[in-house]
Scaffold this active site. Structure first.
Site, mmCIF file in Angstrom:
data_model
loop_
_atom_site.group_PDB
_atom_site.id
_atom_site.type_symbol
_atom_site.label_atom_id
_atom_site.label_comp_id
_atom_site.label_asym_id
_atom_site.label_seq_id
_atom_site.Cartn_x
_atom_site.Cartn_y
_atom_site.Cartn_z
ATOM 1 N N CYS A 111 12.449 3.949 -10.706
ATOM 2 C CA CYS A 111 12.655 5.297 -10.239
ATOM 3 C C CYS A 111 13.597 5.297 -9.418
ATOM 4 O O CYS A 111 13.953 7.097 -9.234
ATOM 5 C CB CYS A 111 11.483 4.915 -8.901
ATOM 6 S SG CYS A 111 12.034 3.505 -8.120
ATOM 7 N N ASN B 278 6.280 -0.623 -13.618
ATOM 8 C CA ASN B 278 7.823 -0.580 -14.486
ATOM 9 C C ASN B 278 8.344 -2.182 -14.095
ATOM 10 O O ASN B 278 8.853 -2.432 -14.312
ATOM 11 C CB ASN B 278 8.788 0.092 -13.920
ATOM 12 C CG ASN B 278 8.424 0.632 -12.120
ATOM 13 O OD1 ASN B 278 7.558 0.302 -11.630
ATOM 14 N ND2 ASN B 278 9.744 0.840 -12.147
ATOM 15 N N GLU C 239 6.013 5.206 -1.907
ATOM 16 C CA GLU C 239 6.729 5.732 -3.426
ATOM 17 C C GLU C 239 6.444 6.147 -3.869
ATOM 18 O O GLU C 239 6.317 5.578 -4.946
ATOM 19 C CB GLU C 239 7.490 3.591 -2.928
ATOM 20 C CG GLU C 239 7.930 3.389 -1.305
ATOM 21 C CD GLU C 239 9.025 3.796 -0.640
ATOM 22 O OE1 GLU C 239 10.039 4.232 -1.187
ATOM 23 O OE2 GLU C 239 9.153 3.787 0.655
ATOM 24 N N GLU D 201 10.551 1.305 3.271
ATOM 25 C CA GLU D 201 10.607 -0.281 3.179
ATOM 26 C C GLU D 201 11.731 -0.750 3.816
ATOM 27 O O GLU D 201 12.390 -0.064 3.372
ATOM 28 C CB GLU D 201 9.898 -0.202 1.716
ATOM 29 C CG GLU D 201 8.129 -0.069 1.699
ATOM 30 C CD GLU D 201 7.739 0.172 0.584
ATOM 31 O OE1 GLU D 201 6.578 -0.027 0.459
ATOM 32 O OE2 GLU D 201 8.568 -0.045 -0.156
HETATM 33 P P1 NAD Z 1 1.040 5.503 -11.789
HETATM 34 O O1 NAD Z 1 0.756 6.481 -10.292
HETATM 35 O O2 NAD Z 1 0.564 6.275 -12.641
HETATM 36 O O3 NAD Z 1 0.031 4.053 -10.936
HETATM 37 C C1 NAD Z 1 1.056 3.943 -9.958
HETATM 38 C C2 NAD Z 1 -0.267 2.730 -9.800
HETATM 39 O O4 NAD Z 1 -1.554 3.550 -8.616
HETATM 40 C C3 NAD Z 1 -1.178 1.636 -10.308
HETATM 41 O O5 NAD Z 1 -1.636 -0.020 -10.612
HETATM 42 C C4 NAD Z 1 -2.888 2.586 -10.811
HETATM 43 O O6 NAD Z 1 -3.542 1.770 -12.037
HETATM 44 C C5 NAD Z 1 -3.230 3.062 -9.266
HETATM 45 N N1 NAD Z 1 -4.007 4.617 -9.362
HETATM 46 C C6 NAD Z 1 -3.552 5.720 -10.361
HETATM 47 N N2 NAD Z 1 -4.655 6.094 -9.842
HETATM 48 C C7 NAD Z 1 -4.438 5.641 -8.896
HETATM 49 C C8 NAD Z 1 -5.474 6.211 -8.247
HETATM 50 N N3 NAD Z 1 -6.809 7.879 -8.297
HETATM 51 N N4 NAD Z 1 -6.434 5.503 -6.604
HETATM 52 C C9 NAD Z 1 -5.576 4.547 -6.511
HETATM 53 N N5 NAD Z 1 -4.871 4.370 -7.236
HETATM 54 C C10 NAD Z 1 -4.612 4.169 -8.963
HETATM 55 O O7 NAD Z 1 2.349 5.370 -11.650
HETATM 56 P P2 NAD Z 1 2.866 4.345 -12.574
HETATM 57 O O8 NAD Z 1 2.809 4.740 -14.039
HETATM 58 O O9 NAD Z 1 2.117 2.707 -12.761
HETATM 59 O O10 NAD Z 1 4.189 4.054 -11.883
HETATM 60 C C11 NAD Z 1 4.991 4.803 -12.771
HETATM 61 C C12 NAD Z 1 5.834 5.952 -11.240
HETATM 62 O O11 NAD Z 1 6.257 4.820 -10.289
HETATM 63 C C13 NAD Z 1 6.867 6.370 -11.527
HETATM 64 O O12 NAD Z 1 6.736 8.258 -11.273
HETATM 65 C C14 NAD Z 1 8.438 5.744 -10.598
HETATM 66 O O13 NAD Z 1 9.174 7.185 -10.141
HETATM 67 C C15 NAD Z 1 7.174 4.908 -9.526
HETATM 68 N N6 NAD Z 1 7.774 4.460 -8.600
HETATM 69 C C16 NAD Z 1 8.397 4.985 -7.008
HETATM 70 C C17 NAD Z 1 9.312 3.649 -7.009
HETATM 71 C C18 NAD Z 1 9.783 3.990 -5.780
HETATM 72 O O14 NAD Z 1 9.991 2.563 -5.067
HETATM 73 N N7 NAD Z 1 9.740 5.348 -5.187
HETATM 74 C C19 NAD Z 1 9.100 2.261 -7.309
HETATM 75 C C20 NAD Z 1 8.993 2.400 -8.796
HETATM 76 C C21 NAD Z 1 7.870 3.338 -9.470
#
Ligand code: NAD
Length: 489
Positions: free
Chosen positions: A289, A157, A255, A470
């Site tokens: 998020c 995102n 996060e 963080e």
């Molecule tokens: P996601 O969990 O699908 O993917 C995040 C990352 O993890 C990607 O690089 C993905 O390739 C990797 N990943 C996926 N499966 C994995 C595994 N089994 N092992 C290791 N890595 C793996 O999330 P997304 O769809 O890319 O992002 C959206 C989500 O992120 C939303 O839930 C959002 O709220 C959250 N988010 C949180 C924050 C925060 O600071 N709290 C900030 C931005 C986004």
């Protein structure tokens, strides 16, 4: 989806030990605003991760023994180089992610630059602890040292923004890193790799492996020589990472998602509250998020709020992200767009009212964007608290507005979800603002504003929104190992 015939495909390579290396297989990456494949991303796995971890391990002794000042100068240089190319980075981020060029120019890339400058500065100002024990003739002090190779996994995102929020503190503290950006948004990380040598980052200090979570991400999480993982992404993936890293007892920073409430009391200044809450609901297509997705409005002002809120939401223009007058760009993928649309359908099926946006207003797109993943800002009212639209993270341009009567009631309802990331409280009553802020289960509470951040202070969520924080001190603590030393004199 069709290939973009007019331009050559962009082919990314992994960055390992200071060199770009091709991969044996690749993943297609789409331009969300056209639906065309325009880029190919390495489909890395165990082998590539192994090479990257080795390079990072080899670079650790030299990098970790540099003084904080030397590392700080390198981080500042990198910040300058990214800033110099700000427009190219912003264009790339917008094209790759679907976000508006305006948002990429104003938020994503400036923040990536700032992340490096911020940690370049903060690393110079940490002071460790010391206590004296005169009766024992002892003095105790703590010393902090970098941990080793840090695994950094980031979402789609806010691609460069969130990746650099991890790389900067990790390397400022003297760690070396293996980063894995989202396979859907890898381009700006690859562009940053092109600047590392010029900035003076020694080979192997920052390695980037591109690929999917299941293959590249998991190989990193399971690697025995990566003692800490900093992850930003969904709660579901975090559970998987926790499970996979458990045999190694890794240090984790997680996060995760949110279902963030805005609570609007009847003494709120609506002229400030309404535009800010429209922004907090729909900025970056609602793909932040921290975005608001449950708006609780006190009954006395509910009708007026709703009318004015919908009027304001309708002013937000959806369309070609590279048009600087556009407020809402494309969602990340076709699948994600379908998922977000389905929430609106479910709300309708449950008897909620969709006041504007999806299914209600016409969406007209320029000819080149007909196959893009667009959706209008959508406002839903009369949704039940137990509805999936009020419980689950939608992560799109959809927000729910409901009425409440008392302070006690709204706190309970705001806390009635599994998440606890960010909340907003709108009221002119200072006592109430403090009371409510203290009772909300939320890592961040903004009153009469939204997304105003001082990077010095902790950022992160409670409950299913994460583990760890963080920030200047928090990231320093996460990326270093502390030791208590006692000297008898
Ligand atoms: P996601 O969990 O699908 O993917 C995040 C990352 O993890 C990607 O690089 C993905 O390739 C990797 N990943 C996926 N499966 C994995 C595994 N089994 N092992 C290791 N890595 C793996 O999330 P997304 O769809 O890319 O992002 C959206 C989500 O992120 C939303 O839930 C959002 O709220 C959250 N988010 C949180 C924050 C925060 O600071 N709290 C900030 C931005 C986004």
């Amino acid at each position: 989806p069709t290939m973009a015939h007019s331009e050559a495909l962009l082919v990314l390579e992994n960055f390992i030990g200071g060199k770009f290396v091709p991969c044996s297989s690749y993943i297609d990456s789409y331009n969300p605003s056209t639906g065309d494949v325009y880029c190919r991303v390495p489909d890395s796995g165990k082998e590539e991760v192994e090479a990257a971890v080795k390079a990072a391990k080899d670079a650790f002794p030299i990098w970790s023994s540099k003084s904080p000042l030397e590392r700080s100068q390198i981080l500042n240089k990198l910040a300058d180089l990214i800033e110099h190319d700000l427009e190219a980075f912003a264009q790339a981020e917008s094209k790759d992610q679907g976000k508006t060029i305006t948002f990429a120019r104003m938020v994503d890339i400036p923040r990536a630059v700032h992340n490096f400058r911020f940690f370049a500065s903060s690393i110079l100002h940490h002071v460790t602890e010391c206590t004296e024990m005169p009766t024992m003739g002892c003095v105790h002090y703590t010393s902090r040292a970098p941990v080793g190779v840090a695994g950094l996994i980031s979402p789609w995102n806010l691609p460069l923004y969130l990746l650099t929020w991890k790389i900067a503190p990790a390397i400022a503290c003297g760690n070396t890193v293996v980063a894995k950006p989202s396979e859907m948004t890898s381009v700006t990380a690859w562009m940053m790799c092109q600047l590392l040598e010029k900035a003076g980052v020694p080979p192997g200090v920052v390695n980037v492996v591109f690929g999917t979570g299941a293959k590249a991400g998991e190989a990193l999480v399971c690697h025995p020589d990566v003692p800490l993982i900093s992850f930003t992404g969904s709660t579901l993936t975090a559970q998987r990472i926790t499970e996979k890293s458990a045999p190694h007892c890794k240090r984790l920073s997680l996060e995760l998602g949110g279902k963030n409430p805005a609570i609007i009391f009847d003494d709120a200044d609506l002229s400030q509250c309404i535009p800010t809450t429209v922004r907090s609901s729909f900025a970056n297509q609602g793909e932040i998020c921290l975005c608001t997705s449950r708006i609780f409005v006190q009954r006395g002002i509910y009708n007026e709020f709703l009318k004015r809120f919908v009027e304001e939401a309708k002013k937000w223009k959806t369309g070609n992200p590279s048009d600087p007058t556009i407020n809402v760009g494309a969602l990340i993928s076709k699948e994600h767009l379908e998922k977000v649309r389905n929430y609106v359908k479910k709300a309708q099926a449950e008897g909620a009212r969709v006041l504007c946006g999806e299914g209600v207003d016409p969406l007209t797109l320029p000819p080149g964007n007909q196959k893009g993943y667009f959706m209008l800002p959508t406002v839903i009212a009369e949704v039940k608290d137990e509805s999936c639209c009020m419980q689950e993270e939608i992560f799109g341009p959809v927000t729910c507005v409901v009425a409440f009567d008392t302070e006690e009631e709204v706190i309970k309802r705001a806390n009635g979800v599994k998440y606890g990331l960010a909340a907003a409280v709108w009221s002119g009553n200072v006592g109430r603002v403090h009371r409510v802020a203290h009772k909300l289960q939320s890592g961040l509470v903004w009153t009469n504003c939204w997304l105003v951040r001082d990077l010095n202070l902790p950022f992160g969520g409670m409950k299913a929104s994460g583990i760890g924080r963080e920030g200047a001190k928090d990231s320093y603590e996460f990326f270093t190992e502390v030791k208590t030393i006692t000297i008898k004199h």
